[in-house]
Write an enzyme that holds these catalytic residues in place. Structure first.
Site, PDB file in Angstrom:
ATOM      1  CB  CYS A 252      73.983  26.928  38.402  1.00 17.53           C
ATOM      2  SG  CYS A 252      72.678  28.100  38.181  1.00 17.53           S
TER       3      CYS A 252
ATOM      4  CG  HIS B 131      74.932  26.411  42.483  1.00 21.91           C
ATOM      5  ND1 HIS B 131      75.440  27.630  42.104  1.00 21.91           N
ATOM      6  CD2 HIS B 131      73.616  26.423  42.137  1.00 21.91           C
ATOM      7  CE1 HIS B 131      74.482  28.350  41.548  1.00 21.91           C
ATOM      8  NE2 HIS B 131      73.363  27.636  41.567  1.00 21.91           N
TER       9      HIS B 131
ATOM     10  CG  ASN C   2      72.001  31.173  42.078  1.00 16.72           C
ATOM     11  OD1 ASN C   2      73.047  31.059  41.438  1.00 16.72           O
ATOM     12  ND2 ASN C   2      70.960  30.378  41.886  1.00 16.72           N
TER      13      ASN C   2
HETATM   14  N1  ACO Z   1      58.604  37.362  48.559  1.00 14.68           N
HETATM   15  C1  ACO Z   1      57.445  37.046  49.155  1.00 14.68           C
HETATM   16  N2  ACO Z   1      56.649  36.033  48.735  1.00 14.68           N
HETATM   17  C2  ACO Z   1      57.074  35.326  47.675  1.00 14.68           C
HETATM   18  C3  ACO Z   1      58.275  35.603  47.006  1.00 14.68           C
HETATM   19  C4  ACO Z   1      59.057  36.684  47.484  1.00 14.68           C
HETATM   20  N3  ACO Z   1      60.224  37.037  46.940  1.00 14.68           N
HETATM   21  N4  ACO Z   1      58.432  34.730  45.996  1.00 14.68           N
HETATM   22  C5  ACO Z   1      57.363  33.905  46.029  1.00 14.68           C
HETATM   23  N5  ACO Z   1      56.538  34.283  47.020  1.00 14.68           N
HETATM   24  C6  ACO Z   1      55.273  33.691  47.431  1.00 14.68           C
HETATM   25  C7  ACO Z   1      54.594  32.925  46.317  1.00 14.68           C
HETATM   26  O1  ACO Z   1      53.836  33.793  45.498  1.00 14.68           O
HETATM   27  C8  ACO Z   1      53.727  31.972  47.093  1.00 14.68           C
HETATM   28  O2  ACO Z   1      52.593  32.676  47.499  1.00 14.68           O
HETATM   29  P1  ACO Z   1      51.157  31.923  47.546  1.00 14.68           P
HETATM   30  O3  ACO Z   1      51.313  30.811  48.534  1.00 14.68           O
HETATM   31  O4  ACO Z   1      50.229  33.007  47.969  1.00 14.68           O
HETATM   32  O5  ACO Z   1      50.935  31.430  46.154  1.00 14.68           O
HETATM   33  C9  ACO Z   1      54.556  31.667  48.356  1.00 14.68           C
HETATM   34  O6  ACO Z   1      55.521  32.720  48.438  1.00 14.68           O
HETATM   35  C10 ACO Z   1      55.252  30.351  48.300  1.00 14.68           C
HETATM   36  O7  ACO Z   1      55.928  30.239  47.042  1.00 14.68           O
HETATM   37  P2  ACO Z   1      56.784  29.002  46.706  1.00 14.68           P
HETATM   38  O8  ACO Z   1      57.306  29.152  45.312  1.00 14.68           O
HETATM   39  O9  ACO Z   1      56.009  27.762  47.049  1.00 14.68           O
HETATM   40  O10 ACO Z   1      57.975  29.174  47.752  1.00 14.68           O
HETATM   41  P3  ACO Z   1      59.112  28.167  48.091  1.00 14.68           P
HETATM   42  O11 ACO Z   1      59.073  27.841  49.529  1.00 14.68           O
HETATM   43  O12 ACO Z   1      59.150  27.016  47.105  1.00 14.68           O
HETATM   44  O13 ACO Z   1      60.407  29.046  47.863  1.00 14.68           O
HETATM   45  C11 ACO Z   1      62.147  29.300  46.240  1.00 14.68           C
HETATM   46  C12 ACO Z   1      60.684  29.562  46.563  1.00 14.68           C
HETATM   47  C13 ACO Z   1      63.000  30.051  47.224  1.00 14.68           C
HETATM   48  C14 ACO Z   1      62.396  29.809  44.828  1.00 14.68           C
HETATM   49  C15 ACO Z   1      62.421  27.774  46.342  1.00 14.68           C
HETATM   50  O14 ACO Z   1      61.475  27.053  45.602  1.00 14.68           O
HETATM   51  C16 ACO Z   1      63.785  27.430  45.846  1.00 14.68           C
HETATM   52  O15 ACO Z   1      64.769  27.823  46.416  1.00 14.68           O
HETATM   53  N6  ACO Z   1      63.863  26.649  44.778  1.00 14.68           N
HETATM   54  C17 ACO Z   1      65.132  26.343  44.170  1.00 14.68           C
HETATM   55  C18 ACO Z   1      65.441  27.476  43.262  1.00 14.68           C
HETATM   56  C19 ACO Z   1      66.842  27.530  42.869  1.00 14.68           C
HETATM   57  O16 ACO Z   1      67.722  27.068  43.542  1.00 14.68           O
HETATM   58  N7  ACO Z   1      67.026  28.134  41.726  1.00 14.68           N
HETATM   59  C20 ACO Z   1      68.257  28.339  41.158  1.00 14.68           C
HETATM   60  C21 ACO Z   1      68.897  27.056  40.775  1.00 14.68           C
HETATM   61  S1  ACO Z   1      69.597  26.977  39.245  1.00 14.68           S
HETATM   62  C22 ACO Z   1      70.413  28.311  39.096  1.00 14.68           C
HETATM   63  O17 ACO Z   1      71.124  28.609  39.982  1.00 14.68           O
HETATM   64  C23 ACO Z   1      70.200  29.185  37.879  1.00 14.68           C
END
Ligand code: ACO
Length: 333
Positions: free
Chosen positions: A111, A258, A288
């Site tokens: 990214c 980004h 993204n």
């Molecule tokens: N829909 C519903 N529930 C979901 C989903 C979904 N799509 N995805 C995960 N969950 C659930 C999980 O299973 C978990 O359930 P549990 O509590 O029963 O175990 C719960 O939601 C919480 O999951 P987390 O992973 O803790 O959720 P979080 O608040 O951290 O959000 C996210 C996840 C959005 C991915 C966040 O961590 C994030 O944005 N991280 C940065 C990711 C990023 O920017 N990636 C790309 C960067 S690099 C690039 O661009 C290639």
């Protein structure tokens, strides 16, 4: 001497996939995706490739700059999802647009790729080795995603953005007294944390060795680690780039970041003590797109008249590697 962006372009697949569509594929909801990421819909390829999207974005950037393809010196394509390992996407683009004189190669910093391409092109132009460069971020991430994994498949989209950079011998000072060009840049890599966001290619296989371990060829990510990395590293590298150039956050008109997650962007704005209105976003509409997010947003802002000559922009991103970077530039077109 001034190095400036004189043209921008972008290309998105036509197919729109909403959060409601995603909820038919995996156990998720529009509410969850919007609340945790800010994304409402994304564009998904129905046949567009990294090179076809890149070539279209390049053609648009050249048209805006008023340049012919045969005048292009350098083509740098940032991608982590090329359709071919050989030849590189930049050579495919060179052939499609007819940039016969150009030197063309790819780079992969996920990214952060477009920023790394910008900074690499800047270094080439500054030495005088080349006089102009087409820099591109292009991705078809939809083929690297496990469409049964709700924690990743809702985040990504496909698309491409490009910018045409030119060197002019003369310094150019804007009406507000700012010199046109790139004022500062910071790039960084943290390979030790690389496996928090990874996607495998083919394992070693030859008459002398066969890898026995199963290779997962889809993107897998520790979202929370990436989140922590981004919210710490992005503001830190923006501050570092500003300090190097004797500038402060208040000197910046727009932060073109980004587009991974609205919460990351809000957190960066807060840590920088900058007004969120200076952080344009389009991730709600296109998700993204890795290396393509920054140039696509830049092109949207440029075409909609949201950037004017003399504006100071900070471009900054983070991604797999882990990689991160920031560039400061005064818009000159
Ligand atoms: N829909 C519903 N529930 C979901 C989903 C979904 N799509 N995805 C995960 N969950 C659930 C999980 O299973 C978990 O359930 P549990 O509590 O029963 O175990 C719960 O939601 C919480 O999951 P987390 O992973 O803790 O959720 P979080 O608040 O951290 O959000 C996210 C996840 C959005 C991915 C966040 O961590 C994030 O944005 N991280 C940065 C990711 C990023 O920017 N990636 C790309 C960067 S690099 C690039 O661009 C290639």
């Amino acid at each position: 001497m001034a190095i400036k962006i004189t043209g921008t372009g972008s290309a998105l697949p036509e197919k729109i996939v909403t959060n409601f569509d995603m909820a038919e594929l995996v156990e998720t909801s529009d509410e969850w995706i919007r609340e945790r990421t800010g994304i409402a819909e994304r564009r998904i390829s129905t046949g567009d490739t990294v090179s076809s999207l890149a070539a279209k974005a390049c053609a648009d950037a050249l048209a805006m700059a008023g340049k012919a393809a045969e005048d292009v010196d350098l083509i740098l394509v940032a991608t982590c999802s090329p359709e071919l390992l050989l030849p590189c996407c930049a050579c495919q683009v060179q052939s499609s647009i007819g940039a016969h004189q150009a030197v063309a190669f790819d780079l992969n910093a996920a990214c952060s790729g477009f920023l790394f391409a910008l900074n690499t092109a800047y270094a080439y132009l500054q030495t005088g080795l080349y006089r102009n460069a087409l820099i591109v971020g292009s991705e078809v991430l939809s083929k690297l995603i496990d469409w049964t994994d709700r924690s990743t498949c809702v985040l990504f989209g496909d698309g491409a953005g490009a910018a045409f950079m030119e060197l002019s011998e003369e310094d150019e000072i804007c009406e507000n007294g700012r010199p046109v060009g790139i004022e500062g840049m910071v790039m960084g890599s943290d390979g030790a944390k690389g496996m928090v966001l990874a996607c495998a290619e083919r394992a070693v296989s030859n008459p002398y060795y066969q890898e026995t371990e199963q290779v997962n060829s889809y993107v897998h990510m520790d979202g929370q680690e990436v989140y922590k990395f981004a919210t710490r590293q992005v503001p830190a590298c923006i501050k570092e780039a500003l300090e190097q150039s004797n500038l402060t956050v208040d000197d910046v008109d727009l932060f073109v970041l980004h587009q991974a997650n609205v919460r990351i962007i809000e957190s960066v704005a807060k840590r920088l003590k900058a007004d969120l209105s200076k952080f344009p976003m389009n991730l709600d509409r296109i998700g993204n797109m890795s290396s393509a997010t920054i140039p696509v947003l830049l092109d949207e802002l440029n075409r909609n008249g949201k950037i004017k000559k003399g504006d100071r922009l900070v471009l900054s991103g983070f991604g797999a590697g882990l990689t991160y970077g920031a560039s400061i530039l005064v818009w000159g077109a």
